[in-house]
Design an enzyme around this catalytic site. Structure first.
Site, PDB file in Angstrom:
ATOM      1  N   GLY A 231       3.194  -5.783   6.306  1.00 51.74           N
ATOM      2  CA  GLY A 231       4.403  -6.913   6.625  1.00 51.74           C
ATOM      3  C   GLY A 231       5.149  -5.849   5.538  1.00 51.74           C
ATOM      4  O   GLY A 231       6.365  -5.784   5.107  1.00 51.74           O
ATOM      5  N   LYS A 232       4.767  -5.749   3.968  1.00 50.34           N
ATOM      6  CA  LYS A 232       5.650  -4.666   3.169  1.00 50.34           C
ATOM      7  C   LYS A 232       6.198  -3.539   4.410  1.00 50.34           C
ATOM      8  O   LYS A 232       7.207  -2.731   3.553  1.00 50.34           O
ATOM      9  CB  LYS A 232       5.078  -4.011   1.738  1.00 50.34           C
ATOM     10  CG  LYS A 232       4.665  -5.112   1.433  1.00 50.34           C
ATOM     11  CD  LYS A 232       3.733  -4.787  -0.128  1.00 50.34           C
ATOM     12  CE  LYS A 232       3.330  -6.024  -0.898  1.00 50.34           C
ATOM     13  NZ  LYS A 232       2.863  -7.215  -0.392  1.00 50.34           N
TER      14      LYS A 232
ATOM     15  N   CYS B  24      -1.594  -8.282  -6.482  1.00 51.36           N
ATOM     16  CA  CYS B  24      -1.794  -9.869  -6.449  1.00 51.36           C
ATOM     17  C   CYS B  24      -2.958 -10.441  -7.467  1.00 51.36           C
ATOM     18  O   CYS B  24      -3.896 -10.855  -6.580  1.00 51.36           O
ATOM     19  CB  CYS B  24      -1.692 -10.220  -4.848  1.00 51.36           C
ATOM     20  SG  CYS B  24      -2.878  -9.856  -4.241  1.00 51.36           S
TER      21      CYS B  24
END
Length: 534
Positions: free
Chosen positions: A118-119, A235
């Site tokens: 995603g990043k 996270c």
């Protein structure tokens, strides 16, 4: 849900948060939020909103241009636009680190712990096809999703690697302008989103994660160019994995410093007092700078828990003086036997790709615009000039407006367009050596799904476009053969090209894959099995 949280976790958080603890705990009773990020390699947010049934039902994510909150029942993964790579489904807080990385076209960027991608796709959108993206993950199975997500987004200037950071550091010393270390962590910030993370937290200790992060950061630091920017993110809430990691890096590498993050959108400052023994090794000014890192708390924002620090490398210190971790010893297969190759010693480029994704493992060596041999079935080999085969295909099947760039690299019969200026990848575990454009056969060139996704409709000689609510686009995405009128196939270029041949299949003007038109109304489906609508 708060009743299922580990007692050791809640006890520690109460000690850290004090009077904020009750508000923090109440956030676990709130519904989770959902996000998508528009792929600006293909279109901008307003263009997407004008063609999407979700366009009027989304809310902007304040820290992510092109990022939107959507309602749980929207199911964006079950729409043709998802298969066209028009957006990526991503947790809202996870969009913050790349925004802090300050990527611009032309940069050399490393996403060091990149899977599932995603990043990396967010970085690629900021590069806009200019510069280099190296996406790496050390877990071989995870690189399959990484490569596919990069290809789905239509990224042309990425190289995908499957390596330990310690193997990359000698190859890319001081090479990158921007590095993202979205580090593997204990995952405390994801408990609300994914309750399975609780079991993982109890299995994998914070101490183990901290040791791993320390090694990753050391190798990342060696690969950053003077004046470059490194973003470290997790996270998790654990100070041992956040402020303490940054404190250790600052103590070991005095030419690194924290670039303060503006605390907006409900973001909160880091805590120098939580850095422990590592913080005590810092000068007072360095220690205070840890407050310039940022914490995203779920009781202050609409998103899950994250931490991020922006670091810059100042001065012109010699990269050779930086301490590196020892590169691992790789085991490479050789005719069924295993041989050891240390670090980045010379070895054949290895493509770790699935056959169903046009990714069968090759046995040839990397060639620069060279050829290979393919067995003819009669006990002899016939030469296949893969580079020439690709160039012939491009001349015949792609329009004059095709803007492909990069160095042609061939691995056996497979052809890649690699971003210019790359160091040698010999000895590294390579998943994609660049934009994978296809595979050469004896009398043909088979274009890849990655090529289709990276093209614009106008760059293909033949294309056909279906509205996203047309039942035929769903049939195509499910792998079915279509029957189409010849006048629905759009032809680019002059003089007029023949109708027979490869056709770029699009929805609302954006490619989803290849078909092959036979001239009798039948459009043969060329969508690989692993890309079909499930």
């Amino acid at each position: 849900m708060s009743g299922y949280l580990p007692i050791a976790f809640t006890t520690k958080m109460k000690s850290l948060l004090g009077e904020e603890f009750d508000r923090f705990m109440s956030s676990y009773e709130d519904p989770r939020v959902y996000g998508i990020r528009i792929n600006r390699l293909k279109l901008d947010a307003e263009q997407w909103k004008s063609i999407s049934p979700m366009g009027e039902a989304v809310r902007p994510i304040p820290w992510a241009p092109g990022g939107f909150y959507y309602e749980e029942g929207a199911r964006p993964g079950k729409h043709p636009h998802y298969h066209a790579g028009l957006y990526y489904i991503q947790e809202p807080s996870a969009m913050a680190p790349v925004e802090l990385l300050d990527v611009h076209p032309g940069h050399r960027v490393l996403d060091l712990c990149a899977a599932p991608g995603g990043k990396s796709t967010q970085i690629a959108a900021k590069l806009q096809g200019s510069g280099v993206l190296v996406s790496n993950d050390n877990a071989r199975e995870r690189t399959k999703a990484l490569a596919k997500n990069i290809e789905l987004a239509g990224v042309r200037n990425a190289v995908v690697l499957n390596e330990e950071p310690s193997a990359l550091a000698p190859v890319f010393r001081g090479w990158f302008d921007r590095i993202l270390v979205d580090a593997p962590c204990s995952g405390e910030g994801m408990f609300r989103k994914d309750e399975s993370m609780i079991a993982e937290w109890e299995k994998h200790s914070i101490e183990r994660c901290s040791a791993m992060q320390r090694h990753i950061l050391r190798d990342a630091a060696a690969m950053l160019a003077p004046g470059g920017v490194l973003v470290y993110s997790t996270c998790t809430f654990s100070p041992e994995e956040n402020e303490a990691q940054i404190a250790e890096l600052l103590a070991e590498y005095p030419d690194f410093e924290v670039r303060p993050v503006r605390h907006q959108y409900g973001w909160k400052p880091g805590h120098p007092e939580w850095a422990g023994e590592a913080g005590e090794r810092l000068e007072a000014e360095q220690s205070a700078s840890l407050a310039g890192t940022v914490r995203l708390w779920p009781h202050h924002i609409e998103g899950e828990g994250h931490y991020a620090a922006v670091l810059t490398r100042k001065g012109m210190a010699s990269v050779e003086e930086m301490q590196l971790n020892e590169p691992p010893v790789h085991a490479e297969e050789d005719n069924g036997k295993r041989k050891k190759v240390k670090g980045n010693a010379g070895a054949a480029l290895r493509a770790a790709e699935k056959k169903g994704n046009r990714g069968a493992k090759d046995s040839g060596k990397l060639q620069r615009a060279g050829g290979s041999a393919r067995h003819s079935g009669k006990g002899q080999s016939e030469p296949v000039d893969a580079a020439s085969s690709w160039l012939s295909f491009a001349e015949q099947e792609l329009s004059g407006g095709f803007a492909g760039s990069g160095i042609v690299q061939c691995y056996g019969s497979r052809v890649y367009l690699q971003p210019e200026g790359m160091p040698s990848l010999d000895g590294l575990h390579v998943v994609r050596a660049g934009w994978y454009v296809g595979e050469a056969g004896r009398n043909r060139f088979e274009p890849s799904q990655a090529l289709a996704m990276g093209l614009r409709q106008s760059e293909a000689v033949r294309s056909i476009n279906f509205a996203s609510d047309d039942p035929d686009i769903i049939r195509y995405l499910k792998g079915e053969t279509l029957f189409v009128e010849a006048n629905n196939i759009e032809i680019e270029g002059t003089p007029a090209q023949p109708l027979k041949g490869y056709v770029l299949v699009c929805t609302d003007g954006y490619p989803v894959g290849w078909g092959k038109y036979s001239g009798d109304g039948m459009l043969k489906n060329e969508l690989p099995a692993g890309w079909r609508w499930m």
